[in-house]
Design a protein around this motif. Sequence first.
Motif, PDB file in Angstrom:
ATOM      1  N   ARG A 389      -8.662   8.067 -13.767  1.00  0.00           N
ATOM      2  CA  ARG A 389      -9.870   7.528 -14.400  1.00  0.00           C
ATOM      3  C   ARG A 389      -9.928   6.022 -14.159  1.00  0.00           C
ATOM      4  NH1 ARG A 389     -11.626  11.485 -18.177  1.00  0.00           N
ATOM      5  NH2 ARG A 389     -10.032  13.114 -18.425  1.00  0.00           N
ATOM      6  N   SER A 390     -11.115   5.532 -13.848  1.00  0.00           N
ATOM      7  CA  SER A 390     -11.329   4.083 -13.704  1.00  0.00           C
ATOM      8  C   SER A 390     -12.731   3.753 -14.207  1.00  0.00           C
ATOM      9  CB  SER A 390     -11.181   3.657 -12.238  1.00  0.00           C
ATOM     10  OG  SER A 390     -12.263   4.151 -11.459  1.00  0.00           O
ATOM     11  N   ASP A 391     -13.115   2.489 -14.108  1.00  0.00           N
ATOM     12  CA  ASP A 391     -14.429   2.096 -14.609  1.00  0.00           C
ATOM     13  C   ASP A 391     -15.565   2.687 -13.787  1.00  0.00           C
ATOM     14  OD1 ASP A 391     -15.196  -0.630 -12.688  1.00  0.00           O
ATOM     15  OD2 ASP A 391     -13.141   0.082 -12.757  1.00  0.00           O
ATOM     16  N   ASN A 392     -15.280   3.200 -12.571  1.00  0.00           N
ATOM     17  CA  ASN A 392     -16.368   3.752 -11.767  1.00  0.00           C
ATOM     18  C   ASN A 392     -16.060   5.119 -11.142  1.00  0.00           C
ATOM     19  OD1 ASN A 392     -14.526   3.031  -9.826  1.00  0.00           O
ATOM     20  ND2 ASN A 392     -15.778   1.409  -8.915  1.00  0.00           N
ATOM     21  N   LEU A 393     -14.949   5.778 -11.601  1.00  0.00           N
ATOM     22  CA  LEU A 393     -14.617   7.081 -11.023  1.00  0.00           C
ATOM     23  C   LEU A 393     -13.704   7.874 -11.957  1.00  0.00           C
ATOM     24  CD1 LEU A 393     -14.672   9.012  -8.530  1.00  0.00           C
ATOM     25  CD2 LEU A 393     -12.574   7.873  -7.756  1.00  0.00           C
ATOM     26  N   GLU A 394     -13.970   9.172 -12.049  1.00  0.00           N
ATOM     27  CA  GLU A 394     -13.060  10.092 -12.720  1.00  0.00           C
ATOM     28  C   GLU A 394     -12.796  11.259 -11.775  1.00  0.00           C
ATOM     29  OE1 GLU A 394     -14.244  11.397 -16.548  1.00  0.00           O
ATOM     30  OE2 GLU A 394     -14.432   9.373 -17.386  1.00  0.00           O
ATOM     31  N   ASN A 395     -11.509  11.646 -11.663  1.00  0.00           N
ATOM     32  CA  ASN A 395     -11.162  12.700 -10.716  1.00  0.00           C
ATOM     33  C   ASN A 395      -9.902  13.428 -11.185  1.00  0.00           C
ATOM     34  OD1 ASN A 395      -9.253  13.241  -8.055  1.00  0.00           O
ATOM     35  ND2 ASN A 395     -11.381  13.867  -7.742  1.00  0.00           N
ATOM     36  N   GLN A 396      -9.919  14.756 -11.133  1.00  0.00           N
ATOM     37  CA  GLN A 396      -8.738  15.560 -11.437  1.00  0.00           C
ATOM     38  C   GLN A 396      -8.460  16.470 -10.236  1.00  0.00           C
ATOM     39  OE1 GLN A 396     -11.458  15.725 -13.907  1.00  0.00           O
ATOM     40  NE2 GLN A 396     -10.514  13.847 -14.692  1.00  0.00           N
ATOM     41  N   MET A 397      -7.194  16.572  -9.850  1.00  0.00           N
ATOM     42  CA  MET A 397      -6.833  17.392  -8.696  1.00  0.00           C
ATOM     43  C   MET A 397      -5.358  17.755  -8.738  1.00  0.00           C
ATOM     44  SD  MET A 397      -6.634  14.487  -5.647  1.00  0.00           S
ATOM     45  CE  MET A 397      -6.207  15.690  -4.409  1.00  0.00           C
ATOM     46  N   ARG A 398      -5.020  18.856  -8.081  1.00  0.00           N
ATOM     47  CA  ARG A 398      -3.626  19.192  -7.831  1.00  0.00           C
ATOM     48  C   ARG A 398      -3.168  18.383  -6.625  1.00  0.00           C
ATOM     49  NH1 ARG A 398       0.979  21.016  -9.911  1.00  0.00           N
ATOM     50  NH2 ARG A 398      -0.316  22.378 -11.221  1.00  0.00           N
ATOM     51  N   LYS A 399      -2.043  17.670  -6.774  1.00  0.00           N
ATOM     52  CA  LYS A 399      -1.606  16.781  -5.706  1.00  0.00           C
ATOM     53  C   LYS A 399      -0.131  16.990  -5.393  1.00  0.00           C
ATOM     54  CE  LYS A 399      -3.254  12.604  -4.908  1.00  0.00           C
ATOM     55  NZ  LYS A 399      -3.560  11.150  -4.986  1.00  0.00           N
ATOM     56  N   ARG A 400       0.221  16.686  -4.133  1.00  0.00           N
ATOM     57  CA  ARG A 400       1.616  16.706  -3.694  1.00  0.00           C
ATOM     58  C   ARG A 400       1.951  15.385  -3.016  1.00  0.00           C
ATOM     59  NH1 ARG A 400       1.352  22.502  -2.254  1.00  0.00           N
ATOM     60  NH2 ARG A 400       1.265  23.410  -4.342  1.00  0.00           N
ATOM     61  N   LEU A 401       3.133  14.882  -3.338  1.00  0.00           N
ATOM     62  CA  LEU A 401       3.711  13.731  -2.646  1.00  0.00           C
ATOM     63  C   LEU A 401       4.983  14.180  -1.944  1.00  0.00           C
ATOM     64  CD1 LEU A 401       3.612  10.767  -5.222  1.00  0.00           C
ATOM     65  CD2 LEU A 401       1.944  11.277  -3.430  1.00  0.00           C
ATOM     66  N   TYR A 402       5.183  13.703  -0.725  1.00  0.00           N
ATOM     67  CA  TYR A 402       6.447  13.893  -0.006  1.00  0.00           C
ATOM     68  C   TYR A 402       7.003  12.503   0.269  1.00  0.00           C
ATOM     69  CZ  TYR A 402       4.945  18.714   0.876  1.00  0.00           C
ATOM     70  OH  TYR A 402       4.531  20.017   0.733  1.00  0.00           O
ATOM     71  N   LEU A 403       8.279  12.290  -0.067  1.00  0.00           N
ATOM     72  CA  LEU A 403       8.912  10.989   0.085  1.00  0.00           C
ATOM     73  C   LEU A 403      10.171  11.112   0.932  1.00  0.00           C
ATOM     74  CD1 LEU A 403       7.915  11.350  -3.154  1.00  0.00           C
ATOM     75  CD2 LEU A 403       8.441   8.918  -3.138  1.00  0.00           C
ATOM     76  N   GLN A 404      10.417  10.100   1.772  1.00  0.00           N
ATOM     77  CA  GLN A 404      11.635  10.027   2.575  1.00  0.00           C
ATOM     78  C   GLN A 404      12.360   8.720   2.289  1.00  0.00           C
ATOM     79  OE1 GLN A 404      10.417  10.431   6.684  1.00  0.00           O
ATOM     80  NE2 GLN A 404      10.730  12.649   6.677  1.00  0.00           N
ATOM     81  N   ARG A 405      13.659   8.707   2.585  1.00  0.00           N
ATOM     82  CA  ARG A 405      14.450   7.491   2.468  1.00  0.00           C
ATOM     83  C   ARG A 405      14.116   6.540   3.604  1.00  0.00           C
ATOM     84  NH1 ARG A 405      16.985   5.894  -2.170  1.00  0.00           N
ATOM     85  NH2 ARG A 405      18.296   7.530  -3.046  1.00  0.00           N
ATOM     86  N   GLU A 406      13.900   5.254   3.237  1.00  0.00           N
ATOM     87  CA  GLU A 406      13.648   4.222   4.231  1.00  0.00           C
ATOM     88  C   GLU A 406      14.372   2.957   3.776  1.00  0.00           C
ATOM     89  OE1 GLU A 406       9.753   1.732   5.455  1.00  0.00           O
ATOM     90  OE2 GLU A 406       9.574   3.906   5.801  1.00  0.00           O
ATOM     91  N   GLN A 407      15.436   2.619   4.494  1.00  0.00           N
ATOM     92  CA  GLN A 407      16.272   1.460   4.143  1.00  0.00           C
ATOM     93  C   GLN A 407      16.722   1.530   2.673  1.00  0.00           C
ATOM     94  OE1 GLN A 407      13.850  -1.940   5.259  1.00  0.00           O
ATOM     95  NE2 GLN A 407      14.479  -1.807   7.393  1.00  0.00           N
ATOM     96  N   GLY A 408      17.138   2.715   2.285  1.00  0.00           N
ATOM     97  CA  GLY A 408      17.703   2.901   0.952  1.00  0.00           C
ATOM     98  C   GLY A 408      16.711   3.174  -0.158  1.00  0.00           C
ATOM     99  N   ASP A 409      15.410   3.070   0.112  1.00  0.00           N
ATOM    100  CA  ASP A 409      14.388   3.307  -0.915  1.00  0.00           C
ATOM    101  C   ASP A 409      13.555   4.546  -0.565  1.00  0.00           C
ATOM    102  OD1 ASP A 409      15.062   1.006  -2.372  1.00  0.00           O
ATOM    103  OD2 ASP A 409      13.856  -0.252  -1.039  1.00  0.00           O
ATOM    104  N   TRP A 410      13.040   5.214  -1.617  1.00  0.00           N
ATOM    105  CA  TRP A 410      12.138   6.335  -1.399  1.00  0.00           C
ATOM    106  C   TRP A 410      10.740   5.810  -1.083  1.00  0.00           C
ATOM    107  CZ3 TRP A 410      13.954  10.920  -0.498  1.00  0.00           C
ATOM    108  CH2 TRP A 410      15.147  11.359  -1.105  1.00  0.00           C
ATOM    109  N   LYS A 411      10.155   6.307   0.008  1.00  0.00           N
ATOM    110  CA  LYS A 411       8.816   5.896   0.424  1.00  0.00           C
ATOM    111  C   LYS A 411       7.947   7.131   0.650  1.00  0.00           C
ATOM    112  CE  LYS A 411       9.880   1.477   0.766  1.00  0.00           C
ATOM    113  NZ  LYS A 411       9.267   0.440  -0.124  1.00  0.00           N
ATOM    114  N   VAL A 412       6.687   7.055   0.230  1.00  0.00           N
ATOM    115  CA  VAL A 412       5.748   8.159   0.400  1.00  0.00           C
ATOM    116  C   VAL A 412       5.396   8.278   1.888  1.00  0.00           C
ATOM    117  CG1 VAL A 412       3.478   9.077  -0.197  1.00  0.00           C
ATOM    118  CG2 VAL A 412       4.816   7.807  -1.908  1.00  0.00           C
ATOM    119  N   VAL A 413       5.558   9.503   2.439  1.00  0.00           N
ATOM    120  CA  VAL A 413       5.194   9.734   3.839  1.00  0.00           C
ATOM    121  C   VAL A 413       4.026  10.720   3.971  1.00  0.00           C
ATOM    122  CG1 VAL A 413       7.437   9.124   4.814  1.00  0.00           C
ATOM    123  CG2 VAL A 413       7.030  11.466   4.021  1.00  0.00           C
TER     124      VAL A 413
END
Length: 419
Positions: A389-413
């Motif tokens: 939700r924001s001042d100009n948009l509302e949205n609901q959805m099923r979402k998936r994130l996949y993350l990999q290690r990059e220099q020791g940190d998890w990053k969204v790919v």
Amino acid sequence: MRSWFKIATCLAAGLYLAPPANSMHWQRGSPVPPQLTERAPSLAADTHPERVIVAALTAVRQNRLDDANRLIDALLATRPNYRLAHLIKGDLLLARAQPLNQLGNATPTSADKLNDLRQEALMRLARYGAPTPTTQIPANLLQLSPSQEYAVVVDASSARIYVFRNDQGTPRYLADFYATIGKLGFGKSKEGDQRTPLGVYFVTGHMPRAELDQRYGVQAELYGVGAWPLSYPNEWDRQQGRTGHGIWLHGVPFDTYSRAPQASNGCVALSNADMSALAAMLKPGTPVVITPTIEWLKPAEWQVRQQAARAEIDAWRRDWESLDTPRYLSHYGRNFRVGNTDLNSWNAQKAQVNAGKRWAKVALNDLSLFFYPTADQPMLMANFEQDYRSDNLENQMRKRLYLQREQGDWKVVFEGAGR
């Protein structure tokens, strides 16, 4: 005393040549103890066939052939289509004339079929040689959402399916079953490669036998009591260019109790009795993780990993909500891609969107987290209902994130809608 695991391991050279164990700790789920084999008929009727077959193999290796005979006869009376039991029965008849040195001495069958039965025996014995650590948790299951009553983990290397119930987000061991995977093993990458995929998938429905008969005719016999399709290929599979379809959990033909450890075209198959038992715990959305092998964690170790994974996802959510664009975009890796959108295009798009907002609120509901099985670098997968939700948009959805290690940190790919 030689451990059961070492005994099971040396069975590959000859299932009857391995030296017997001198003693055994009997627990729930163990094979039938020797002193109870005089009750073989009732045991075979009331005990899972796998426990009886393991007890019979153990009796042969301990030269208790009368006990083995009673167990196998009782088992065949209740499971006349159990081919491995028939193989052992043939050996026991031959043992009256000559010593046994390996499983299948008496059976005039093809080398491939005999090897399949030996491999099945080895896999079943190994289950009791290294008992399931029922108080521990697979590293793949980091958190189950409230809507996921059960979760399934397939250990492809050991031909085993494990079922867990959801205890307020924590997976608790419930049961395990012998299973069959692809003829050429696991790591599916293309249509028709006869491999079982590795990844996190979800049950998408149920195809009862009547429906299979109508669709596939005589071919439906392959699926036994029915089929439960999985969501292969998932978002990550498609991103990686993997092809194929029709990966299911299903039964086996009614003329056999079970199939060899590697005998399907890529599906995961169970005996019809076990598939029926498992089916009671399957519904659309049930997660099925297929992994090369299971890393078992003690509860304290699992909690540390679970909290670390949750912290990563929550940091991504907070930084998106903050409208601090550089901080938010720092969660995305150099390998990020969704369709034709790479990291640079994504960054430009998000910067433009955030510039037009005064506030944003992001809630992640029904969250489940998985340590994603891969053949290369570690990955996390987050599955949730996103409420933006924001001042100009509302949205609901099923979402998936996949993350990999990059220099020791998890990053969204990868980030996108989940089916």
